[in-house]
Design an enzyme around this catalytic site. Structure first.
Site, PDB file in Angstrom:
ATOM      1  N   GLN A  78     -18.186 -20.601  41.071  1.00 38.97           N
ATOM      2  CA  GLN A  78     -17.420 -19.554  40.390  1.00 38.97           C
ATOM      3  C   GLN A  78     -15.937 -19.897  40.376  1.00 38.97           C
ATOM      4  OE1 GLN A  78     -17.229 -15.784  42.534  1.00 38.97           O
ATOM      5  NE2 GLN A  78     -17.433 -14.650  40.624  1.00 38.97           N
ATOM      6  N   GLY A  79     -15.347 -20.061  39.203  1.00 37.73           N
ATOM      7  CA  GLY A  79     -13.943 -20.400  39.079  1.00 37.73           C
ATOM      8  C   GLY A  79     -13.084 -19.199  38.747  1.00 37.73           C
ATOM      9  N   TYR A  80     -12.792 -18.384  39.752  1.00 42.57           N
ATOM     10  CA  TYR A  80     -11.987 -17.173  39.553  1.00 42.57           C
ATOM     11  C   TYR A  80     -10.612 -17.308  40.230  1.00 42.57           C
ATOM     12  CZ  TYR A  80     -15.646 -14.057  37.609  1.00 42.57           C
ATOM     13  OH  TYR A  80     -16.578 -13.455  36.812  1.00 42.57           O
ATOM     14  N   SER A  81     -10.591 -17.303  41.562  1.00 41.87           N
ATOM     15  CA  SER A  81      -9.335 -17.227  42.311  1.00 41.87           C
ATOM     16  C   SER A  81      -8.449 -18.447  42.085  1.00 41.87           C
ATOM     17  CB  SER A  81      -9.617 -17.093  43.807  1.00 41.87           C
ATOM     18  OG  SER A  81     -10.264 -15.883  44.101  1.00 41.87           O
TER      19      SER A  81
ATOM     20  N   SER B  64     -16.499 -21.529  46.342  1.00 40.49           N
ATOM     21  CA  SER B  64     -17.627 -21.804  47.237  1.00 40.49           C
ATOM     22  C   SER B  64     -18.563 -22.840  46.629  1.00 40.49           C
ATOM     23  CB  SER B  64     -18.412 -20.519  47.508  1.00 40.49           C
ATOM     24  OG  SER B  64     -17.602 -19.550  48.128  1.00 40.49           O
TER      25      SER B  64
ATOM     26  N   GLU C 163     -22.779  -9.359  41.095  1.00 41.52           N
ATOM     27  CA  GLU C 163     -22.618  -9.975  42.412  1.00 41.52           C
ATOM     28  C   GLU C 163     -22.854  -8.970  43.522  1.00 41.52           C
ATOM     29  OE1 GLU C 163     -19.307 -12.647  44.842  1.00 41.52           O
ATOM     30  OE2 GLU C 163     -18.685 -11.424  43.144  1.00 41.52           O
TER      31      GLU C 163
ATOM     32  N   SER D 119      -9.500  -8.781  47.518  1.00 41.69           N
ATOM     33  CA  SER D 119      -8.993  -8.230  48.774  1.00 41.69           C
ATOM     34  C   SER D 119      -9.089  -6.708  48.801  1.00 41.69           C
ATOM     35  CB  SER D 119      -7.525  -8.635  48.972  1.00 41.69           C
ATOM     36  OG  SER D 119      -6.700  -7.959  48.038  1.00 41.69           O
TER      37      SER D 119
END
Length: 411
Positions: free
Chosen positions: A145-148, A180, A263, A390
């Site tokens: 997953q390419g988010y942050s 991850s 998710e 967060s």
């Protein structure tokens, strides 16, 4: 694996639910299969893997996932057209709970099966479904997953990774972090800014990007636990086909929020079974060491037990309203609940250990000290309230998009 048999007495109810008798038979089928198959070459995998422990027997757990797939135990809720069983929500819950009760190994294909697969079913084109869903179902291709990003760790709307069309391909430049299992993934779903000059939620697109190419560099991040399941991912003119955008270009925010909802869905019930096992083991440790005689420790154990019941009640309630667009509120509440509960469990473990928890075991041949399972739990759960969004961001989502409160001041 044969199909579940029905009779006139246990056929589906008018609202699509199956009878209690049929659910009971399904649970028995899952238990029997797991008892029979978590043996031989797979027996040693029981309890391995999961957050902070993804390095444990990875290749063997991958083989286990493919064994599950071959027996028809992956993607249960998917349409039969794409290899699923069209299992009811209740049956999917049963599977995840029985899987966790059997102490079966953590799945390595979670990102593909639980996140991207449902996203493609909901938003993808037929060509995208035909191309990617078979590989997810058989565990033939792994996803990350390419988010942050370094400057947008929990605030997805602040991302700066960009992409632009160059002929029949997207050219992608930027950096993702805390990705991850990127080091073993074949593909990544990447949220990138595709409209120059756009800000916040506007102008984002959801791209499917192959990981094995010269324009991508994956670098491990060593964690407090000494493991490195998280990674930095650098995109330097990385390429993907123009038609590998899910939804329309510029609609990435909506698609990304859909993924986050998936998710935090059914698989969280299995997660809670694992949490319950951890709590039971901590309580047993407290009784063995005498820590349970401390009224404060006993009270914290009781509160943890109550909190776990709250997690389950919330999950079951929100599943009944699956698909409701509430601005991400349900997903944010779920994340706040489980992340803070689990971080508190790590703190409870250290309180039970007392002064012994401050000392790692003696150095081994490599000169490194080993952490016991409770020290590792404590250290890794410090990140639970950060990764995946967060606490602060989750509360802002609830305040602004659900309660309609004034937006927080932003630079």
């Amino acid at each position: 694996m044969g199909a579940i048999q029905t009779s006139e007495s246990d056929t589906a109810a008018p609202d699509g639910r199956l009878s209690a008798a049929q659910d009971a038979r399904f649970a028995a089928e899952v238990r029997e299969w797991l008892e029979e198959n978590l043996n031989g070459e797979f027996r040693a995998l029981r309890g391995l893997g999961g957050p902070g422990r993804e390095h444990e027997a990875f290749d063997e757990r991958l083989a286990w996932d493919r064994h599950l797939a071959a027996a028809g135990w992956t993607c249960l809720g998917w349409p039969k057209e794409y290899g699923g069983r069209e299992a009811t929500v209740r049956q999917q819950v049963i599977f995840h709970e029985e899987y966790a009760k059997a102490n079966a190994p953590a799945r390595v294909s979670h990102v593909g099966e639980e996140l991207l697969g449902p996203t493609l079913l909901a938003f993808g084109t037929k060509a995208q479904k035909d191309r990617f869903l078979p590989g997810i179902r058989t565990v033939g291709e792994l996803w990350c997953q390419g988010y942050s990003e370094p400057g947008a760790g929990s605030d997805l709307a602040a991302i700066t990774t960009s992409a632009h069309l160059d002929g029949d391909e997207w050219s992608i430049n930027g950096q993702k972090i805390w990705t991850s299992l990127a080091h073993v993934a074949d593909w990544c779903f990447v949220v990138a800014r595709t409209e120059r000059g756009s800000t916040r939620h506007k102008g984002l697109s959801y791209l499917l990007v192959p990981m094995k190419q010269p324009g991508i560099d994956v670098r491990p991040i060593i964690q407090l636990t000494g493991t490195s399941e998280f990674n930095e991912v650098f995109f330097d003119d990385a390429r993907t086909a123009a038609d590998l955008v899910v939804g329309e270009p510029g609609d990435g925010w909506r698609i990304a929020m859909g993924t986050l909802t998936f998710e935090r869905g059914i698989s969280t019930l299995g997660q809670q079974i694992r949490f319950a096992r951890e709590l039971a083991d901590i309580e047993a440790l407290a009784r063995r060491t005498g820590a349970a005689d401390d009224p404060l420790i006993a009270d914290r154990i009781d509160r943890a037990w109550v909190g776990l019941r709250v997690l389950r009640a919330h999950a079951m309630r929100t599943m009944q309203g699956a698909g409701v667009d509430d601005g991400g509120g349900q997903a944010s509440v779920a994340k706040l609940l489980w992340a803070n509960w689990h971080r508190g469990l790590g703190e409870l473990a250290m309180a039970v250990l007392g002064a012994r928890g401050l000392v790692a075991s003696a150095a081994g041949p490599t000169g490194e000290h080993d952490l016991n399972e409770w020290q590792r739990l404590y250290l890794f759960t410090r990140a639970d309230t950060i990764y995946g969004g967060s606490n602060e961001v989750q509360r802002n989502i609830i305040a602004e998009r659900v309660l309609g409160l004034p937006r927080e001041a932003r630079p």
